[in-house]
Enzyme design. Structure first.
Site, PDB file in Angstrom:
ATOM      1  N   THR A   1      -3.402  -7.962  11.071  1.00  0.00           N
ATOM      2  CA  THR A   1      -4.254  -7.374  10.028  1.00  0.00           C
ATOM      3  C   THR A   1      -5.668  -7.899  10.178  1.00  0.00           C
ATOM      4  OG1 THR A   1      -4.683  -7.160   7.650  1.00  0.00           O
ATOM      5  CG2 THR A   1      -3.445  -9.117   8.343  1.00  0.00           C
TER       6      THR A   1
ATOM      7  N   CYS B   1       4.019  13.381  -7.550  1.00  0.00           N
ATOM      8  CA  CYS B   1       3.097  14.376  -8.095  1.00  0.00           C
ATOM      9  C   CYS B   1       1.750  13.731  -8.419  1.00  0.00           C
ATOM     10  CB  CYS B   1       3.710  14.994  -9.344  1.00  0.00           C
ATOM     11  SG  CYS B   1       2.614  16.182 -10.138  1.00  0.00           S
TER      12      CYS B   1
ATOM     13  N   ALA C   1      -7.428 -10.397  18.182  1.00  0.00           N
ATOM     14  CA  ALA C   1      -8.800 -10.915  18.167  1.00  0.00           C
ATOM     15  C   ALA C   1      -9.040 -11.702  16.880  1.00  0.00           C
ATOM     16  CB  ALA C   1      -9.764  -9.724  18.240  1.00  0.00           C
TER      17      ALA C   1
ATOM     18  N   HIS D   1       0.811  -1.222   0.000  1.00  0.00           N
ATOM     19  CA  HIS D   1       0.000   0.000   0.000  1.00  0.00           C
ATOM     20  C   HIS D   1       0.844   1.271   0.000  1.00  0.00           C
ATOM     21  CE1 HIS D   1      -3.636  -2.439   1.737  1.00  0.00           C
ATOM     22  NE2 HIS D   1      -3.466  -2.620   0.443  1.00  0.00           N
TER      23      HIS D   1
END
Ligand code: BJW
Ligand code: ZN
Length: 265
Positions: free
Chosen positions: A205, A134, A232, A126
């Site tokens: 994640t 730019c 979790a 990512h």
């Protein structure tokens, strides 16, 4: 102390799987940096999306509509990362490279904490907070090494202008609706498909953002043993052979020390 919520039999089996592995892929998300003080996205109360709206900050359209709001928010996040230090999980992952013939680190994170812990050739799916480019012509912009001037989370900061076309500079991260960088995505897929990976360790994640969330599934379909470490349960629990619940900075060193019978991690 071993507190991996596994029976002695399961722990022995898992240790055996890890020390026999020749090709390990470690796949990380925001949870791996949480113990360094970097907020995750989706944790209730503390996650970024509990306080900020993704559609106002993490889309190209948001940048078109209010570039200073988006740039200021990313400058705030860049400042948090620059003031943070890698934690025990980042360090264990970096150390693991000396223990297996091939280790591939794939991260969804835009911070540089894996690199600062010593990991090499990290695949950033990512993008990064540190390679602005730019918005108009996509050329890289030479900045992002200075600590930003202490912006607050919601403070507007005008983005700099491109020296080539005067376009606005944007953070080089992957926003919703944008394609992942092809080189990185292909490298990630190559690391998990065609039996390229013996053990796939997913850490911190929520596994809800695609296409990154396909990786544990692909790894398992291609023969890898999948281990997940998270506070979790997640969307990926069903693909994991082993789900270890707890903070990555505690669980990962314990797991690797147990596997190798060492105190190195
Ligand atoms: C701990 C811990 C501790 C805490 N120890 N654990 C419907 C269905 C399927 C897909 C889509 C859909 N609608 C839209 C899509 C596509 C979309 C998507 O997946 N959306 C879903 C949310 C529904 N995906 C995209 O748009 C992607 N591009 C794409 O698909 O292109 C193709 C295309 C393009 C154009 C047209 C058509 C197709 C791009 C996705 C880009 C994601 N970008 C972000 C922002 C990056 C920049 C930035 O940082 O600002 O990436 S969003 C955010 O989520 C960030 C993260 O990398 C990503 C994943 O989050 P992560 O890392 O999992 O964090 P959390 O917070 O979710 O989870 C943390 C976990 O850690 C929790 O489980 C905690 O319990 C745990 N934890 N502390 C261990 N100490
Ligand atoms: Zn330009």
């Amino acid at each position: 102390m071993v507190n991996l919520q596994l029976s002695t039999y399961e722990l022995a089996k898992l240790s055996d799987v890890i020390i026999r592995a020749r090709r390990i892929v470690v796949f990380t998300g925001a949870g791996v940096s949480a113990e360094s003080g970097i907020p995750t996205f989706r944790d209730a109360q503390t996650g970024l999306w509990a306080k900020f709206k993704a559609e106002h900050l993490a889309t190209a359209n948001a940048f078109r509509q209010d570039p200073a709001l988006v740039w200021g928010w990313y400058e705030w996040r860049r400042m948090l990362v620059m003031q943070a230090q890698p934690n025990a999980a980042h360090r264990s992952i970096a150390m693991l490279a000396s223990y297996v013939p091939r280790l591939t680190v794939i991260t969804q994170n835009v911070d540089d904490l894996h690199e600062r812990a010593g990991s090499k050739d990290v695949i950033h799916l990512h993008g990064s907070l540190f390679k602005p480019r730019c918005f108009a012509c996509a050329r890289q912009h030479a900045s992002g090494v200075d600590i930003p001037n202490q912006p607050d989370a919601g403070q507007r900061v005008e983005p700099p202008r491109c020296i080539h076309c005067n376009g606005r500079i944007r953070p080089s991260v992957v926003w919703f609706g944008e394609q992942l960088p092809a080189v990185e995505w292909n490298a990630a897929m190559a690391a998990v498909t065609r039996n390229a990976c013996d053990v796939f360790i997913s850490i911190g994640t929520s596994s809800v953002v695609y296409p990154a969330a396909e990786l544990p599934f692909e790894a398992r379909s291609n023969g890898a043993i999948v281990i997940q470490i998270n506070l979790a349960p997640t969307e990926s629990d069903m693909y994991a052979h082993y789900n270890l619940y707890g903070p990555a900075g505690e669980i990962l060193p314990q797991l690797l020390n147990t596997a190798w019978g060492s105190q190195d991690f």
